[in-house]
Design a protein around this motif. Structure first.
Motif, PDB file in Angstrom:
ATOM      1  N   ALA A   1      51.063 -19.054  69.646  1.00 62.35           N
ATOM      2  CA  ALA A   1      51.186 -17.792  70.382  1.00 62.35           C
ATOM      3  C   ALA A   1      51.639 -16.665  69.457  1.00 62.35           C
ATOM      4  O   ALA A   1      51.510 -15.495  69.793  1.00 62.35           O
ATOM      5  CB  ALA A   1      52.167 -17.962  71.538  1.00 62.35           C
ATOM      6  N   GLY A   2      52.187 -17.010  68.313  1.00 60.56           N
ATOM      7  CA  GLY A   2      52.581 -15.985  67.349  1.00 60.56           C
ATOM      8  C   GLY A   2      54.084 -15.817  67.195  1.00 60.56           C
ATOM      9  O   GLY A   2      54.529 -14.906  66.505  1.00 60.56           O
ATOM     10  N   LYS A   3      54.873 -16.719  67.822  1.00 62.02           N
ATOM     11  CA  LYS A   3      56.335 -16.619  67.712  1.00 62.02           C
ATOM     12  C   LYS A   3      56.779 -16.751  66.264  1.00 62.02           C
ATOM     13  O   LYS A   3      57.575 -15.951  65.758  1.00 62.02           O
ATOM     14  CB  LYS A   3      57.022 -17.774  68.467  1.00 62.02           C
ATOM     15  N   SER A   4      56.278 -17.798  65.610  1.00 65.20           N
ATOM     16  CA  SER A   4      56.735 -18.067  64.239  1.00 65.20           C
ATOM     17  C   SER A   4      56.330 -16.949  63.303  1.00 65.20           C
ATOM     18  O   SER A   4      57.097 -16.549  62.431  1.00 65.20           O
ATOM     19  CB  SER A   4      56.148 -19.376  63.739  1.00 65.20           C
ATOM     20  N   THR A   5      55.113 -16.428  63.506  1.00 64.83           N
ATOM     21  CA  THR A   5      54.672 -15.314  62.671  1.00 64.83           C
ATOM     22  C   THR A   5      55.605 -14.127  62.841  1.00 64.83           C
ATOM     23  O   THR A   5      56.047 -13.523  61.861  1.00 64.83           O
ATOM     24  CB  THR A   5      53.239 -14.914  63.063  1.00 64.83           C
ATOM     25  N   LEU A   6      55.939 -13.827  64.097  1.00 63.53           N
ATOM     26  CA  LEU A   6      56.799 -12.679  64.374  1.00 63.53           C
ATOM     27  C   LEU A   6      58.159 -12.858  63.701  1.00 63.53           C
ATOM     28  O   LEU A   6      58.685 -11.941  63.056  1.00 63.53           O
ATOM     29  CB  LEU A   6      56.961 -12.523  65.890  1.00 63.53           C
ATOM     30  N   MET A   7      58.733 -14.058  63.829  1.00 59.42           N
ATOM     31  CA  MET A   7      60.043 -14.298  63.236  1.00 59.42           C
ATOM     32  C   MET A   7      59.953 -14.307  61.703  1.00 59.42           C
ATOM     33  O   MET A   7      60.874 -13.879  61.014  1.00 59.42           O
ATOM     34  CB  MET A   7      60.614 -15.626  63.747  1.00 59.42           C
TER      35      MET A   7
END
Lengths: 368, 513
Positions: B42-48
């Motif tokens: 979903a993109g959580k890790s990318t965002l963090m």
């Protein structure tokens, strides 16, 4: 990442072509630096390699050896191993062929010739068996052991050719000539059977063997249960264990096939051209096979094309060195080095950028 | 009102053709615990990772405490007061706590001064937040919960005001989770800002003030936790209503299918990993193994599946004694009706570079239906994969697509289809829903129960306690390679399970010496 989502024609077609183009550009720069015209040099190379029956014959003769050694590297690669002992295995292949040819000269050719070919494959396979066993069951790294076995093979061959197997009364390190029934016909001889006349070159029947070997490898890797097991072991050994495939067993089998293919390289040089066993006949073909396999991405079709490219480089390079005294034999090796560097070692350098460019041009967003 | 601790605005990031973050904005208020949830990819890790400086955003801006900040490297992030605790701890095992904490702050060529400074800070912090960690303990000797506290301390010593925790509870027992949450609340109470990235809805509800939900690279909403419910959050994550509870009727156990007696497994170094484990699984029941990961569950599955040779004990399938790992290798066991969904599908269950059809062939490539003699019939392989994909609703239903390109849930469905469609007598299934999106979890749970209702025996290993309790008819708890207790899901609670999982209480009747 992104290269994975790009279509096959892009990764297997455009990317290698770009790599080769860059290699030629770099080589062209070097040619220009020593004061020759790179365009003219390229012209001489291509004409020399492909422009005449004579040139084409030599090109395909070199190609034959590279197909065998390239396939050998590729089969091991699919099992996840880097067999860089093609050189030694090919030398031993020559020995195997010579032992059969010299010890059974009384056999009729329909029996003798296949035995000689099998002898080459068997000896190549036998030479990789110890490194394969050590890798599979003792964890000794195959790269180290096959390099060492290259040296062993070279020394063993020298010993045999100056000693036990040397032709009596000869000064050269070579065996006696094989009987005609143990040699492969040249392409011009075979053409003559069909009433065709082509220029005499070293190109011989083993070229057909090489193409058959490429088809064999394709069927083996992608259409058999064994090939599936080989690829599973190469891509994910844990998954292989889970599936009940023994990585050790498959490692040995794949490397034996690899060694056998490398050994078959000797059919071209020893059974096809020399008709006797000579020293150092592989002339680095075992190592070129690594570049060929990398560039052909382990796929037999790609390997045939990459082998052809190196055939062109070898034959065209020789012509170039002959035509332009400033461009020495060593310069040709530099050019070949560039191709190996860009197409082999740095094959992925442009892949991501090309894929990104493709994505931008088509506007396609492919989910990972 | 003070400026928010973090304000990320219009963050955009592409990886090649993949749009991992699409104009994502997120605001985190000072002194709060903020949850970030979303399915895999979903993109959580990318965002963090962008916030911590691992990646650089293609577009967008970050403001820390109201000040626009350019975070290009983790060093910039640390300088701005951001600390990160990774899911996999980044500690040097042979170092002591002090040595680990002072990494990157050694204070010159000689370490004595740095060490005493770090020691003083550690003491102050431990006192302030009630974290008791022995500064001279060697890290390899600490329990997982303590390791996590060391990681948190490490960030705090470096001056972090904002802590990012990535899946912090994945390796903890329920009691340790409880402790962590108390600590996080306390840190927030002292004015620290906490972001916790997780996929466990229950934990989000328990500890956060606010939750941001991501779906397919976009921020779909930020809600007050108190005004929300797990079902609402799940709907936001998936984009449709999902059933979070497992519906199943009572079990109807028949004869014993799997009989394990005194099974003992040693690892390559000779350490006992599985210590005289005995249990039975009957036809028509699901036996669950609960426990914190690394307590022998993997070894148990691998020994029964014939991948690992046990050091002792006996395993019988339908009354027949097996020679697991010897004559009964995975191939032979498959022929006897034992099927295995491995815990780690990436490591064992699939071959990621293969096309889906070939991954769906793993372990079945010698079956006569897939070709004649040494040859594989590609059409048969593809057709079989299409059938499996239809039966398990794998999307996209393209057998030629590379395995790695399927989502976690769809990859898991491929593995399940491969193992379940072969009509097993006994199914071993490890971590059935790890890294699987919520929508697919529902489906996978239904399939496992359907298998049970069809009279098959199922041995389930999961480190998700809720999953084990929801699916199993009987639960065995493992700790330190032993079974510490057996419970019926309806007769137990989280605290009881937690004590068994930690090995604090044990009702193992007799441990054969």
């Amino acid at each position: 990442m992104s290269a994975r989502t790009a279509p096959v024609w892009l990764t297997a077609g455009v990317v290698p072509l770009v790599n080769v183009a860059v290699a030629f550009l770099a080589a062209g720069l070097v040619v220009a630096l020593i004061g020759e015209n790179p365009i003219e040099a390229l012209g001489i190379m291509l004409r020399g390699a492909l422009g005449s029956q004579y040139g084409l014959g030599y090109t395909l003769y070199y190609t034959t050896s590279f197909i065998f050694t390239g396939l050998a590297v590729a089969v091991a690669f699919h099992a996840g191993h880097f067999n860089i002992g093609g050189e030694g295995q090919a030398l031993m292949g020559g020995l195997g062929a010579a032992l059969v040819a010299l010890s059974l000269p009384f056999l009729p050719w329909p029996l003798l010739l296949p035995l000689c070919v099998l002898g080459a494959a068997a000896a190549g396979a036998a030479w990789v068996f110890i490194p394969a066993y050590l890798q599979a069951y003792r964890g000794s790294h195959i790269v180290i052991t096959t390099i060492m076995f290259n040296f062993l093979a070279a020394t063993l061959l020298v010993y045999l050719l100056v000693g036990p197997m040397k032709m009596a009364g000869s000064m050269a390190p070579e065996t006696a000539r094989f009987v005609p029934g143990a040699t492969l016909p040249l392409m011009n001889q075979m053409a003559a059977w069909f009433g065709l006349t082509i220029t005499r070159t070293p190109l011989n029947l083993s070229f057909i063997f090489a193409i058959l070997a490429a088809i064999f490898v394709w069927v083996l890797i992608w259409r058999t249960r064994l090939g599936y097991a080989i690829r599973t072991v190469g891509a994910n050994p844990d998954a292989a264990v889970y599936a009940g495939i023994s990585p050790a067993r498959i490692t040995v089998i794949a490397l034996l096939i690899s060694g056998g293919l490398a050994g078959l390289m000797a059919t071209n040089e020893i059974l096809g051209v020399q008709g006797r066993l000579i020293n150092e006949f592989t002339a680095g073909a075992g190592f070129v096979g690594i570049a060929v396999a990398l560039m052909g991405r382990g796929h037999p079709f790609g390997i045939v094309l990459a082998a052809l490219l190196f055939g062109v480089l070898y034959q065209g390079g020789a012509e170039l060195a002959f035509d332009k005294p400033k461009i020495t034999r060593e310069m040709i090796i530099v050019i070949q080095g560039f191709v190996i560097l860009f197409a082999g070692a740095l094959e992925m350098m442009f892949a991501d950028r090309i894929a990104a460019l493709y994505a931008r041009l088509t506007g396609k967003v492919v989910a990972a | 009102m003070p400026a928010p601790a973090i304000q990320m605005t219009g963050i955009d990031k592409r990886f090649g053709a993949v749009h991992a973050n699409n104009a994502v904005s997120m605001t985190v208020e000072k002194g709060t615990v903020h949850g970030l949830i979303g399915e895999n990819g979903a993109g959580k890790s990318t965002l963090m990772s962008i916030l911590y400086g691992f990646y650089h955003a293609d577009a967008g801006s970050i403001a820390i405490n109201g000040k626009p900040s350019l975070i290009r490297t983790p060093a910039d992030a640390i300088h701005s007061g951001i600390g990160m605790v990774h899911q996999h701890f980044m500690l040097v095992e042979t170092f002591t706590v002090v040595e680990n904490v002072m990494l990157g702050a050694e204070g010159g060529a000689f370490t004595a001064r740095g060490a005493s400074a770090v020691r003083a800070k550690l003491q102050a912090l431990s006192y302030a937040y009630g974290m008791d960690v022995n500064p001279d303990a060697v890290v390899s000797e600490l329990a997982v919960g303590e390791l996590q506290r060391v990681e948190i301390l490490k960030a705090l010593v470096k001056g972090a005001d904002i802590l990012i925790l990535d899946e912090p509870t994945a390796v903890l027992t329920p009691t340790e989770v409880e402790k962590l949450f108390v600590l996080l609340r306390r840190l927030a109470g002292e004015g620290k800002t906490i972001i916790i990235v997780t996929h466990k809805l229950k934990e989000i509800m328990a500890v956060t003030d606010r939750v941001s939900v991501m779906r397919r690279g976009e921020m779909v909403g930020t809600v007050e936790t108190s005004n929300s419910s797990p079902a609402d959050l799940a709907e936001l994550m998936v984009g449709r209503r999902v059933v979070l509870t497992v519906e199943k009727g009572p079990a109807n156990p028949q004869g014993v299918v799997l009989d394990v007696k005194d099974l003992t497994v040693r690892d390559a170094r000779g350490t006992v990993r599985l210590d005289h484990v005995s249990f039975q699984v009957r036809a028509g029941e699901i036996v669950g193994i609960a426990g914190v990961s690394g307590n022998g569950q993997s070894e148990l599955l691998e020994a029964i599946a014939g991948i690992r040779k046990p050091a002792g004990g006996a395993v019988s399938l339908n009354g027949e004694l097996l020679d697991c790992g010897g004559r009964d290798d995975p191939t032979a066991l498959r022929a006897k009706g034992l099927r295995h969904v491995p815990e780690d599908r990436h490591r064992m269950g699939l071959v990621k570079p293969f096309e889906a059809a070939e991954s769906a062939l793993l372990g079945c490539s010698d079956e006569p239906g897939f070709g004649s003699g040494p040859f594989l019939d590609r059409d048969a392989v593809l057709a079989d994969c299409v059938r499996k994909m239809e039966a398990f609703d794998v999307r996209p239903a393209d057998p030629r697509l590379r395995t790695a390109l399927f989502s976690g849930g769809n990859q898991q469905k491929i593995v399940l289809a491969r193992e379940i469609e072969r009509d097993p007598k006994l199914l071993l299934i490890g971590q059935p829903t790890r890294g699987v999106d919520i929508g697919a979890i529902e489906f996978i749970h239904k399939r496992i129960i359907a298998l049970r209702d069809a009279g098959k025996a199922v041995l389930l290993v999961s480190t998700e306690l809720d999953e084990v309790l929801a699916l199993s008819d009987r639960v065995l708890v493992m700790c330190g390679g032993r079974i510490t207790g057996e419970r019926r899901p309806e007769d137990t609670n989280e605290q009881d399970m937690g004590l068994l999982m930690a090995g604090v209480s044990s009702d193992a009747p007799k441990v054969a010496a």
